[in-house]
Design an enzyme around this catalytic site. Sequence first.
Site, PDB file in Angstrom:
ATOM      1  N   HIS A  76      -3.331   8.191   6.272  1.00 36.79           N
ATOM      2  CA  HIS A  76      -2.361   7.226   6.788  1.00 36.79           C
ATOM      3  C   HIS A  76      -0.923   7.706   6.534  1.00 36.79           C
ATOM      4  O   HIS A  76      -0.043   7.573   7.389  1.00 36.79           O
ATOM      5  CB  HIS A  76      -2.622   5.871   6.116  1.00 36.79           C
ATOM      6  CG  HIS A  76      -1.583   4.841   6.394  1.00 36.79           C
ATOM      7  ND1 HIS A  76      -0.629   4.494   5.475  1.00 36.79           N
ATOM      8  CD2 HIS A  76      -1.333   4.087   7.501  1.00 36.79           C
ATOM      9  CE1 HIS A  76       0.161   3.562   5.993  1.00 36.79           C
ATOM     10  NE2 HIS A  76      -0.239   3.301   7.219  1.00 36.79           N
ATOM     11  N   GLU A 120      -0.027  10.250   8.987  1.00 35.24           N
ATOM     12  CA  GLU A 120       0.280   9.617  10.280  1.00 35.24           C
ATOM     13  C   GLU A 120       1.762   9.205  10.337  1.00 35.24           C
ATOM     14  O   GLU A 120       2.464   9.475  11.311  1.00 35.24           O
ATOM     15  CB  GLU A 120      -0.632   8.398  10.468  1.00 35.24           C
ATOM     16  CG  GLU A 120      -0.298   7.516  11.663  1.00 35.24           C
ATOM     17  CD  GLU A 120      -0.278   6.036  11.288  1.00 35.24           C
ATOM     18  OE1 GLU A 120       0.776   5.405  11.477  1.00 35.24           O
ATOM     19  OE2 GLU A 120      -1.310   5.523  10.813  1.00 35.24           O
ATOM     20  N   HIS A 121       2.242   8.583   9.266  1.00 36.12           N
ATOM     21  CA  HIS A 121       3.659   8.188   9.238  1.00 36.12           C
ATOM     22  C   HIS A 121       4.580   9.405   9.352  1.00 36.12           C
ATOM     23  O   HIS A 121       5.554   9.400  10.100  1.00 36.12           O
ATOM     24  CB  HIS A 121       3.977   7.480   7.906  1.00 36.12           C
ATOM     25  CG  HIS A 121       3.764   6.000   7.939  1.00 36.12           C
ATOM     26  ND1 HIS A 121       4.765   5.106   7.693  1.00 36.12           N
ATOM     27  CD2 HIS A 121       2.663   5.259   8.191  1.00 36.12           C
ATOM     28  CE1 HIS A 121       4.290   3.863   7.769  1.00 36.12           C
ATOM     29  NE2 HIS A 121       3.013   3.932   8.070  1.00 36.12           N
ATOM     30  N   GLU A 180       4.154  -1.655   3.166  1.00 41.16           N
ATOM     31  CA  GLU A 180       3.025  -1.896   4.072  1.00 41.16           C
ATOM     32  C   GLU A 180       1.799  -2.295   3.245  1.00 41.16           C
ATOM     33  O   GLU A 180       1.064  -3.216   3.591  1.00 41.16           O
ATOM     34  CB  GLU A 180       2.754  -0.640   4.913  1.00 41.16           C
ATOM     35  CG  GLU A 180       1.766  -0.878   6.036  1.00 41.16           C
ATOM     36  CD  GLU A 180       1.543   0.349   6.917  1.00 41.16           C
ATOM     37  OE1 GLU A 180       2.163   1.394   6.675  1.00 41.16           O
ATOM     38  OE2 GLU A 180       0.721   0.245   7.853  1.00 41.16           O
TER      39      GLU A 180
END
Lengths: 422, 425
Positions: free
Chosen positions: A68, A71-72, A143
């Site tokens: 993840h 991905e950022h 997040e």
Amino acid sequence: MNTTVFSDKALPERVYHTVLPNGLKIYVAEKPEFSSFFAVFGTKYGSIDTCFSRNGGEKISVPEGIAHYLEHKLFESEDGDAFSRFSETGASANAFTSFDRTCYLFSCADRFYDNLDILLDFVQSPYFTEQTVRKEQGIIGQEIRMYDDSPAWCVLFGMLEAMYEHHPIKIDIAGTVESIAKINADLLYSCYGTFYNPANMFVCIAGNVDAKEVIKRVQSAIKPSEPVAINRYQTPESDGIIKPYTEKEMAVAQPIFSLGFKEKCEGERSLFEFICSDMLLAAIAGDNSPLYERLIERGLVNDEFEAEYFQGNGYACPIFQGESRDPQAVAAEIKSEIERLKKEGIDQKLFESVRRSLYGSAIKRYNNVESIVMSLVDSAMSEHTPFEDIEILRNVTKEDVEARLALIRPENAVLSVIKPKV
Amino acid sequence: MTSKTKLSDGVEGLFIKNTRFNTTLISFNFYLPLEAENYAANSLLPYLLTSCSEEYRTFRELNTELGNLYGATLTAGCSKLMDYQRINISISVINDRYSLDGDSVVSRAASLLASLIFAPSVENCAFRAADVEREKKQMLDRIMGEINDKRGYARAKAVKLMFGCDPFGMPRFGTAEDMEAVSAQALFAAWERMLRQSFVRINVIGESEQTAERVFSAAAAGFSAVARDNITKFLGYRLPALAEKSDTTERMDIAQGKLVMAFTTGYVDCERNTSALTVMADIFGGGPYSKLFMNVREKLSLCYYCACGIVKNKGFLLVDSGLEEKNAEKAKSEILRQLKALKDGEISDSEIDASICSICDSAKSVYDSAEGINLWYASRVFDDSVASPQEFSECIKKVTREDICAAAERVDLHTVYMLLPQEEK
């Protein structure tokens, strides 16, 4: 390079599929009447890929949440970020990471090819420095905090933690504030170099396009790369569960529950098996099931109640979730309905209503470029062909669905509850 | 292609021909004045009407029929639109050619929908007590459950604080107290009021004119048996009378704080005259090119989201963010600093281009979703100054930097609401 064309006898749709010599899978659905386009460039790499080796090298264990995080960070490159490039075209760009995949996507109504070029370019252009990696910790930390306040998320992971001893499915997709603090540029490059190679990736597109033209465009934009052999390691998981009940307190109005039944599972379920289990859950707990009527009439659940067949590489479990003043009573009702169905079978009329309902849902999917692309991503991930589900739904029998009941074992049930904090 | 038909006094049918979809969507939209005393009953009514009927006495019978209609989707909803409450009941069904046995599923779905609206399960001028209790329990769960979504809860709280006594500040479905008090008779009265007094817009989105004609003539027949009177009319745009400005902090057992800042926009007007405000709000906190995303998130790393949403026809905009308590003041200052930059004209050409490009791109996609088309037309029944997404885009493209600054100049902070974790003891 051969292109295969998939279609269904009832639908006017055509899906074009090819595999490039480097292994990249491409799926294109032509939707000539549509104004909007949707595209995904994705990789078979998600939160559960925490231990692997590349080209037979040594085994690498990476911090939880790194897929993840990557991905950022992929949105940034040496000469600016992808969002600012998309802002010039008006496209809406995004990305998501799940348990088994990372997808970069855009939707747009204009300048499709410009947007496709941006997508293909930024996903192939990693640029990580210690400084840019550090900057993201505050954003992703928030997040994670946001999900810490989501009861639906917490109840699911509570259940998975009580169900799986080793399988990384129980780990939060974004990791923890502590685990992401261990992520650095070198680790990101290592994961990128392993999982972002064309043979592990796919491009799926729907819109008013010429499929052959799109395939050519993708092929010319893919950078040359050496093949990479990936080994994913998983500690063998026992058939049993860790504990049958788990609870946590949060600021919620009434208890929220998730009841799962761990199924024995090596590898992944086939599409046929998945559809049969999905139909079984609709027969057990769907809107027109006797169980749902009973639970509603007794005021034990509300319309948040739903069932889902949750499965992937090395895990499978039917999950029933919802809100209830008495989750234990709901769990007992669900278990007794399953036992009843094991003895009496599924009512033929209910089976037919469920079958038609799922068939209708599959037809409706072709109303929307995004839902088409997401189903093509499923095809790319699981090796089944587009439209295969529609054909299965035409021919599936009540006996096929009832056969899935044997996999649901009451001794493997886990009930996870979020209770209101008093 | 769209065509409008007048079916009765205050009842319109709108057919939006669209051959892109495998489905037909039929949507009844009823508009009534937004009044505190009827709000809870009006909110509950569409859910009750879509749970059973004279023909389908239990929700299981109804859901079985929906399953047989290939999973036809029946939706109920209630929302606030300016000074009106919109009650929506819709059905979406696959077109006949996709049915496995050549069945006329669209006609069956249309008849089903009409029967739910015009022939509910009632006796002695009241809905059946068991049905009312069941749906009330569901609705009370929805109302109480709003606290489960902390972001939505915080936003609703800010709107409530801003609007004070104006019924627009009511929670989405009304308060639990009002809902508890709704009786089977009050719901019957609400049903009658809906049929007699509301302005009605029936949208049919699909490929067949014949289907639309059938739906409209069935609706006309239904309404011919209703004594239409005191029909809801549009009374023009008005700026709401708001509560005093306020700054409120509430604490709860949560992990992440929520900051909501509600701003007044200074005027309400038809869509054609609010394009500059749309672009201004988008540059402020719309996409990833916006000032809030670029600064509060990307530059200062204070949050995962910081965004701005606008309710033009009610004259306000909301900025919200999820963050650590220790960063709240820093975020608040930065949000105000970015607003000031907009007022001072510190807006680059690329920001304006990105925003206009993005808004127009989204508008162009409206026709690719039947639900999107329905919402577009159902939200604009009182304002046809911008009839289509294309016309909307034309207005947006004309917005200049000066227009944006002028729109920003009128924006004023009104309410601050923070939902924060409990203080450590």
